[in-house]
Design a protein around this motif. Structure first.
Motif, PDB file in Angstrom:
ATOM      1  N   ALA A 111       0.903  -1.053   0.045  1.00 49.12           N
ATOM      2  CA  ALA A 111       0.149  -0.151   0.019  1.00 49.12           C
ATOM      3  C   ALA A 111       0.911   1.322  -0.089  1.00 49.12           C
ATOM      4  O   ALA A 111       0.397   2.205  -0.676  1.00 49.12           O
ATOM      5  CB  ALA A 111      -0.868  -0.001   1.191  1.00 49.12           C
ATOM      6  N   ALA A 114       3.861   2.979  -3.662  1.00 45.60           N
ATOM      7  CA  ALA A 114       3.028   3.648  -4.527  1.00 45.60           C
ATOM      8  C   ALA A 114       3.309   3.179  -6.089  1.00 45.60           C
ATOM      9  O   ALA A 114       2.342   2.809  -6.922  1.00 45.60           O
ATOM     10  CB  ALA A 114       2.917   5.128  -4.665  1.00 45.60           C
ATOM     11  N   GLY A 128       2.016   8.750   1.924  1.00 45.16           N
ATOM     12  CA  GLY A 128       1.215   7.934   2.689  1.00 45.16           C
ATOM     13  C   GLY A 128       0.814   8.483   4.067  1.00 45.16           C
ATOM     14  O   GLY A 128      -0.387   8.577   4.532  1.00 45.16           O
ATOM     15  N   ILE A 131      -1.493  11.438   3.891  1.00 46.88           N
ATOM     16  CA  ILE A 131      -3.011  10.780   3.973  1.00 46.88           C
ATOM     17  C   ILE A 131      -3.396  10.528   5.128  1.00 46.88           C
ATOM     18  O   ILE A 131      -4.298  10.929   5.781  1.00 46.88           O
ATOM     19  CB  ILE A 131      -3.186  10.143   3.097  1.00 46.88           C
ATOM     20  N   GLU A 139      -9.808  10.934   1.408  1.00 48.46           N
ATOM     21  CA  GLU A 139      -8.642  10.537   1.068  1.00 48.46           C
ATOM     22  C   GLU A 139      -8.141   9.160   1.896  1.00 48.46           C
ATOM     23  O   GLU A 139      -7.645   8.266   1.432  1.00 48.46           O
ATOM     24  CB  GLU A 139      -7.437  11.442   1.432  1.00 48.46           C
ATOM     25  N   LYS A 140      -8.429   9.239   3.394  1.00 52.88           N
ATOM     26  CA  LYS A 140      -8.204   8.051   4.166  1.00 52.88           C
ATOM     27  C   LYS A 140      -8.722   6.823   3.744  1.00 52.88           C
ATOM     28  O   LYS A 140      -8.102   5.741   3.827  1.00 52.88           O
ATOM     29  CB  LYS A 140      -8.257   8.549   5.518  1.00 52.88           C
ATOM     30  N   LYS A 142      -9.809   6.270   0.701  1.00 56.12           N
ATOM     31  CA  LYS A 142      -9.414   5.671  -0.508  1.00 56.12           C
ATOM     32  C   LYS A 142      -8.208   4.888  -0.417  1.00 56.12           C
ATOM     33  O   LYS A 142      -8.035   3.691  -0.681  1.00 56.12           O
ATOM     34  CB  LYS A 142      -9.193   6.880  -1.588  1.00 56.12           C
ATOM     35  N   TRP A 143      -7.325   5.471   0.702  1.00 55.35           N
ATOM     36  CA  TRP A 143      -6.220   4.645   0.897  1.00 55.35           C
ATOM     37  C   TRP A 143      -6.253   3.458   1.574  1.00 55.35           C
ATOM     38  O   TRP A 143      -5.668   2.323   1.326  1.00 55.35           O
ATOM     39  CB  TRP A 143      -5.167   5.690   1.866  1.00 55.35           C
ATOM     40  N   ASN A 146      -7.364   1.121  -0.975  1.00 54.19           N
ATOM     41  CA  ASN A 146      -6.182   0.637  -1.921  1.00 54.19           C
ATOM     42  C   ASN A 146      -5.459  -0.923  -1.078  1.00 54.19           C
ATOM     43  O   ASN A 146      -4.989  -1.548  -1.518  1.00 54.19           O
ATOM     44  CB  ASN A 146      -5.443   1.467  -1.962  1.00 54.19           C
TER      45      ASN A 146
END
Length: 230
Positions: A111, A114, A128, A131, A139-140, A142-143, A146
């Motif tokens: 993660a 990138a 990272g 975020i 944003e968090k 979405k992280w 991922n």
């Protein structure tokens, strides 16, 4: 920790453990108020040279002094300017000597990596971290998506979610109270998909993930816990 607690654990453990690691290894040192004009990230002192300070400041929500402080800590622990996966796993293993943190560390490493080149650069690290600590809830989330989307195809499958949950269980589940049953990770995955997979097509999209999480008060609260760490 009950089955629903594992869901919040899956979200919050990323930040909790990562911050603990950074503090343990001195990377989150206190921000110096001195003028670090001699350390414009001291680009010539490492094998991998990070991007310019102004560019990193534009990409993150850290100030110039914060970036300089973060870089000093990163450089002290990673003189080459890179962290490989074996080193990352070793760090997490030290925090969970009674469990097996290697699989979870593998997922977390990917993660942060990138560009998928097998190493975490300082740029990967601060983007990272920005975020996780100072990003918006969107944003968090979405992280986090991922992290769960192991093969990065834009969907979370039951197999991917089960792999993540088993890795958390292997790392810390056996030390929870009450002790989780062996089928607890699979049961969690089923509940996760009942909640997240709104059109019941067997996968969770980023839109489904965001919409469901943003309606869950517990998950939303967990996203705000670490905003003032540094």
């Amino acid at each position: 920790m009950g089955i629903q607690g594992m869901e919040l654990c899956a979200m919050a453990v990323v930040v909790l453990l990562f911050i603990a690691v950074l503090k343990q290894f001195g990377i989150l040192e206190p921000i110096s108020m001195e003028d670090s004009s001699d350390s414009e990230l001291e680009l010539s002192t490492v094998r991998h040279q990070p991007e310019g300070l102004d560019q990193l400041q534009a990409q993150t929500k850290f100030t110039k002094k914060e970036l300089q402080s973060l870089y000093r800590g990163f450089k002290n622990e990673c003189p080459t300017g890179l962290v490989d996966e074996d080193t990352f796993k070793l760090i997490y293993t030290q925090f969970f000597p009674q469990g097996d943190a290697t699989t979870y560390a593998h997922f977390l490493f990917n993660a942060f990596d990138a560009d998928g080149n097998g190493a975490i650069h300082f740029e990967d690290f601060v983007v990272g971290l920005s975020i996780l600590l100072r990003g918006t809830v969107h944003e968090k989330l979405k992280w986090a998506f991922n992290l769960y989307d192991i093969n990065k195809d834009g969907y979370i499958t039951k197999e991917e979610m089960l792999a993540i949950m088993k890795s958390i269980y292997d790392m810390m589940g056996r030390h929870t109270y009450p002790i989780l049953r062996e089928d607890a990770p699979a049961e969690h995955v089923e509940r996760f998909f009942e909640k997240m997979d709104r059109n019941q097509d067997g996968v969770v999209t980023i839109e489904e993930f965001l919409e469901t999480c943003q309606k869950d008060e517990n998950i939303m609260s967990s996203m705000q816990l670490f905003e003032n760490v540094i």
